[in-house]
Design an enzyme around this catalytic site. Sequence first.
Site, PDB file in Angstrom:
ATOM      1  CG  LEU A   2     107.188 -39.441 -44.572  1.00 40.53           C
ATOM      2  CD1 LEU A   2     107.321 -38.018 -44.027  1.00 40.53           C
ATOM      3  CD2 LEU A   2     105.810 -39.657 -45.173  1.00 40.53           C
ATOM      4  CE1 TYR A   3     106.650 -44.241 -45.753  1.00 43.43           C
ATOM      5  CE2 TYR A   3     107.903 -46.156 -46.448  1.00 43.43           C
ATOM      6  CZ  TYR A   3     106.806 -45.340 -46.571  1.00 43.43           C
ATOM      7  OH  TYR A   3     105.848 -45.617 -47.514  1.00 43.43           O
ATOM      8  CB  SER A   4     112.241 -43.530 -39.327  1.00 45.27           C
ATOM      9  OG  SER A   4     111.308 -44.388 -38.709  1.00 45.27           O
TER      10      SER A   4
END
Length: 355
Positions: free
Chosen positions: A60-62
């Site tokens: 999910l992160y970036s």
Amino acid sequence: MDYIYLGNSGLKVPKYILGTIPFSGTNGFEPAGNIDAETARRHVDICLDAGINMFDTANLYSEGDAEKVLGEAVKDRREKVLLTSKTGFDLGEDPNAGGASRINIETSIDRTLERLGTDYLDIYFVHLWDGRTPIEETIETMNDLIKSGKIRYWGVSNYSGWALARTYTIAEQKGLIPPITQQIYYTPEAREAEYELLPAGSELGIGSMIWSPLGEGLLNGKIDRNNEAPSGTRQGGGWPEPWVKDEERLYDVIDALKEVAEERNATVPQIALAWVKDRPNVGPVVIAARNEEQLHENIASYNIRLTQKEHDRIEAAARPEPYYPLWHRAMNSMDKGSPSEISYLEGYRKSMGLE
């Protein structure tokens, strides 16, 4: 840095883990940070020098870019580090690119491994509860990944107490490997995990790994009754989380943290981290930093040992209300409480005027 066993497993992990939400800072994650691969490598160096050898990320992160940055940062030293990642949030337009289904987990793990430049993860998390996918499907898929060598252990994140217990119980009944850890939100202000998740983790042998112990920037020492979040930060840049029910209660917590920090010649984040790491049932704590100064500051909090008086001053500022059946048990059956929940029941008795 001390190392602890994670849940009922043989895996030893550092008490502090570095989170990578500030890595990359693309695809909607700009307010969280913009750490590039070169800076990330220095952060990894600092952590390894301090005895922190575990690094947490998520697809999910970036939208995967954080995994790429972390992969570059640990390149050529995979054997020295422990890596975790997660899947579950919907990414893209593919209706199967999200959740805890076999198709999403198997597709996600291959893409995550490619971005990280590794053949395996030490822990792979289901990032959110998926009530539409049979729990058996998720458990069996994670066990298949363990057997294939793509992951060593698995965990869950953002589950409710009953969902955690049901997942563990079904795995156990089927003779399969249950999750060894849960990653949950817990801060001096956000104490809901004390109701069920923290005691349940201890009772089930599932280690409780804490994410965002500084409240996603709320407890950075720059926010109080008279000061809004500065621009360029998550809370000053339109970040939607966390939900705060009572802002006055939040400010009471910040006041308590500031008082202790001033007496200790420390910072608010350091005192918040010191409080969280020593709470009952808490396992490893995921810290994060936007720059090297913050990273050194957060790591230094590990050596702070609060007195009981200091700890209690912060605890009392935002003690959860004793909703049923907790008020009933605190009032009538304290002697029947499990060791994992006694400290919380004692707090409820204080709130009820019984102590």
